[in-house]
Structures are given as C-alpha cells and as structure tokens.
Scaffold this motif. Structure first.
Motif, short mmCIF file in Angstrom:
data_model
loop_
_atom_site.label_atom_id
_atom_site.label_comp_id
_atom_site.label_asym_id
_atom_site.label_seq_id
_atom_site.Cartn_x
_atom_site.Cartn_y
_atom_site.Cartn_z
N SER A 1 0.82 -1.22 0.00
CA SER A 1 0.00 0.00 0.00
C SER A 1 0.84 1.26 0.00
N THR A 2 2.17 1.11 0.03
CA THR A 2 3.15 2.21 0.04
C THR A 2 3.03 3.09 1.29
N ILE A 3 2.45 2.56 2.37
CA ILE A 3 2.39 3.32 3.63
C ILE A 3 3.77 3.36 4.26
N GLY A 4 4.35 2.18 4.53
CA GLY A 4 5.71 2.11 5.04
C GLY A 4 5.92 2.84 6.34
N PHE A 5 5.28 2.36 7.42
CA PHE A 5 5.39 3.04 8.71
C PHE A 5 6.83 3.11 9.20
N ALA B 1 -1.83 7.59 7.61
CA ALA B 1 -1.91 6.22 7.12
C ALA B 1 -2.71 6.13 5.83
N PHE B 2 -3.87 6.78 5.78
CA PHE B 2 -4.73 6.68 4.60
C PHE B 2 -4.10 7.31 3.37
N SER B 3 -3.33 8.37 3.56
CA SER B 3 -2.66 9.02 2.44
C SER B 3 -1.35 8.35 2.08
N THR B 4 -1.00 7.25 2.74
CA THR B 4 0.22 6.45 2.52
C THR B 4 1.48 7.25 2.77
N ILE B 5 1.40 8.29 3.61
CA ILE B 5 2.61 9.01 4.02
C ILE B 5 3.41 8.14 4.98
N GLY B 6 2.75 7.68 6.05
CA GLY B 6 3.35 6.68 6.93
C GLY B 6 4.61 7.13 7.64
N PHE B 7 4.50 8.15 8.50
CA PHE B 7 5.69 8.59 9.25
C PHE B 7 6.20 7.50 10.19
N GLY B 8 5.30 6.84 10.89
CA GLY B 8 5.70 5.81 11.83
C GLY B 8 5.80 6.26 13.26
N ASP B 9 5.49 7.54 13.54
CA ASP B 9 5.52 7.99 14.93
C ASP B 9 4.35 7.43 15.72
N LEU B 10 3.22 7.23 15.06
CA LEU B 10 2.07 6.55 15.64
C LEU B 10 1.69 5.40 14.73
N VAL B 11 1.62 4.21 15.30
CA VAL B 11 1.25 3.02 14.53
C VAL B 11 0.25 2.23 15.35
N SER B 12 -0.82 1.83 14.73
CA SER B 12 -1.88 1.11 15.43
C SER B 12 -1.55 -0.37 15.54
#
Length: 408
Positions: free
Chosen positions: A115-119, A239-250
């Motif tokens: 999905s190209t999120i890449g947390f 997450a939905f925009s696939t930016i996926g910083f990774g500071d918050l992950v569910s």
C-alpha cells in the motif's frame, strides 16, 4: 533598417512558434509546487523548530543529571544508547510489544509495503529479506495502485447507475417517455457514456466517505490505543494518504481487549481509508489540472499569445446525441471522471475506447496502406467514423507511412 528587419524576424519567429501547452502547464505546476514547498517549510519551521530546541535542551539536562546522580561515565552511556538505537531498528522497544515477524506481524508488514504506507516500525534486517523486499514491492505496489484505480472506476460506475436509475424513475412517475426509457435501458445496458457524474460530485462523495471513515477509525483508535482524538485523526490521515511517518502506529501492543476484532477492524479501516483517499487525490488532481488550464488561458489572453495544443494519441469520438432528459454532467469545461487515464495524463486511453474508435474495416485499412506504400494518391477518409486519417495507433502508423512515401 537592419534593426527593423531583425525585430520583424524575431516577432515572426515568436508568432510561428507558439508555446507548447503541455510544457507551459508542466512549468507552471512545477513553479507552484516549489512555491507550495517553500510556504510549507516556512510554516512548519515556525511551528516545530522552537519545540525541537526545547526538547534538545531538556534531553541534555536530563542526561547530565543522570550521569551526575548515578556517577555513570558519559561515553559509556552514549555507547549504550547507540546500541539501543540499533535494537530499536530491529523492533526492540522498552515497552512490551507484539512480535514483529510472526505470521500476523509479517502480514501487517507486507500490507504496509504494497500500500506504500511504510510506517518504518518493522523493517527487514537480513540481506535476503532486503533483496526479497525489492522484487516483492515492485510487483505488489504496482498491483495495488491498479486496484486503487479500479476502485475509483467502480465508484464512478455505481454513481452512473444511480443517476440513470433516478432519471428512469422520474420518467415513470411523470408517466412520459416510459417506452423510450425502456429502449434506452435495453440498448445501453453496458454503456453509461451519457451518465458520467461531475468531477465535483465525485470529489464531494469521496470527501464525505473519507471523513466518515476517518472519524469512525479515530473513535476506535482513541479507545484502544489511548491516543487523543486529534492524534487519532492525524494517524488516520498519515496512514490513509500512505505518508506513513511511523511515529504513531496502530495495533502494535502485545495484548488488547477484544484483540481479534480490533485487528480486523484496523485492517478494514486502513483498506477503506487508503482506497478513498487515493481516489480523492486523483479527483483533486483533475481539478488542479483544470485550474492550471484556466490560469494558462488567462495568461495567454493577457499576453495576446495562443498556446499550441499538441495532438496526442487520444481518441475524441463524435459527440453523441443524448435523448431528452439526459445530460453530460461535465460542469462546463471539466472533463468526466470516467476517463481516468486521459484525465490524468491527457495521453492514455482505455482499451475499450481504443477498440470502439478503431472499428475501421480491414479492406479500407489495407487499401490505405497499399496506396501509401506504392506512392499512390492520398485519399482522405476523414468521414469514416467521424475521424480524420485514422485514429490511435492505426492513425499514427498511417501518418508515418504517408510521410515515408513522400520522402521517397
């Protein structure tokens, strides 16, 4: 005299070489994006940089207090902290977290890859894993992008069916045109050409769907993850925009209340949110393109200079006459959302359009190619199916052969 001649020559060259519309749009978009980046950098720097300075000073003070209180060598403490950073990259945290590479954790990871999120919470540490990720992501990301595009097409098709159904129901309630409506429905079951929704309607529906999904998911995350509602909304957009910083992950803790239901809901929310936001981005890009065209039109009018339109390998069929009561919901100059490829690039066409527009008889095509190859007369078949000189790839091939024959 010489000066006048040079000036006239320059003016003549300028008038003969109008600015390419595609290049003008590209340069304008590049300039606006650069300006957008500069403005964003200035705003984020003003908002976040003071907080970064305070955090650095606080960390330095805490480190000095710790080494003074427990009489720890500062160099040894830095070595320990660097080792923890390496362990952190492998998924080791101070708090107890779920296993990273069991099957459920690996499935969550591959979902963020395709999905190209890449947390960034989970990354391959072995050489074999990194090499496999390159090939796995190459195919998976391409397939997922195709899935998102097909999702948008399904949304548009569903809206077209709803619009046609509402129109037919209105005709039945009015008691007029029932027979014609039935003939249209039976003759055009697979064709929704005249029922394309406006790009603004699609943007509104996708925007409302994205807001509903994000608000519902934020309620779930704020309850299960103990995040604030603003942090939950922030995570949803990232997450939905696939930016996926990774500071918050569910779904990263080892245990949750109703763990199975929560993880299933988390996956469904992310899937639906990514589909809606990706489709919304596509629709917004269409509006941005129309805005650029409007700006270029204004600039061309003010500068008394026409932009050159480049003929593309795109099919423009003759406009069909729609029965009374049916409209092409295009909102003026806005292109329909249904033609996704042509809308975004202005060059690509769908396979269906290509096949429909190239319904030229085989005998006619052979005759054209034969006459061209033998330097025969150039006959114009411009009225065949409403196109001039062939269309699509066939038209390009025909033109190339004609040019070759003239050169010879």
């Amino acid at each position: 005299m010489a000066g006048r001649g040079t000036c006239g020559c320059c003016c003549c060259c300028c008038s003969r070489a109008p600015l390419n519309e595609d290049n003008a749009r590209f340069c304008l978009l590049a300039g606006l994006i650069l300006l957008y980046l500069l403005c964003g950098a200035a705003i984020f720097s003003a908002l976040e940089y003071p907080f970064e300075i305070r955090a650095r000073l606080l960390w330095k003070q805490q480190l000095e207090n710790f080494t003074r209180r427990y009489r720890v060598n500062l160099g040894a403490l830095h070595t320990l902290l660097r080792q923890y950073e390496q362990a952190n990259g492998a998924g080791i945290r101070v708090d107890e977290l779920r296993p990273r590479w069991d099957f459920s954790g690996a499935f969550y990871f591959v979902g963020t890859v395709v999905s190209t999120i890449g947390f960034g919470m989970t990354t391959p540490a072995t050489i074999a894993g990194k090499i496999f990720l390159i090939f796995y992501g190459l195919i998976g990301c391409a397939a997922t992008i195709l899935f998102f595009n097909l999702f948008l097409e399904r949304i548009i098709t569903m809206l077209a069916y709803i619009m046609r159904w509402c129109h037919e129901r209105r005709l039945r309630c009015g008691g007029a045109g029932v027979a014609s409506s039935r003939e249209e429905s039976s003759g055009e079951e697979d064709s929704l050409e005249g029922w394309k929704p406006s790009v603004y309607y699609v943007m509104l529906i996708l925007g409302l769907a994205s807001v509903v999904i994000a608000c519902s998911a934020s309620t779930l995350y704020s309850t299960m993850e103990n995040w604030s509602y603003i942090d939950s909304l922030y995570f949803c957009f990232v997450a939905f925009s696939t930016i996926g910083f990774g500071d918050l992950v569910s779904s990263q803790r080892e245990r949750y209340e109703s763990q199975g239901a929560y993880r299933l809901g988390n996956c469904l929310f992310i899937l639906m949110g990514v589909c809606c936001i990706y489709s919304l981005f596509n629709v917004i890009s269409i509006i941005i393109k129309q805005t650029l065209n409007w700006i270029l039109g204004k600039l061309a009018c003010s500068g008394q200079r026409k932009l050159k339109r480049v003929k593309r390998n795109a099919v423009q069929p003759v406009s069909a006459q729609f029965p009374m009561g049916r409209q092409r919901y295009t909102d003026g100059s806005v292109e329909s959302v249904l033609h996704l490829g042509r809308r975004l690039s202005g060059e690509m066409i769908s396979v269906n359009e290509f096949m429909v527009s190239n319904k030229v008889s085989l005998a006619l095509l052979q005759k054209q190619l034969s006459e061209t190859a033998h330097q025969g007369p150039r006959q114009s078949y411009g009225h065949q199916n409403g196109f001039s000189g062939g269309v699509g790839a066939l038209g390009i091939m025909n033109n190339r052969l004609q040019e070759t024959s003239v050169d010879r």
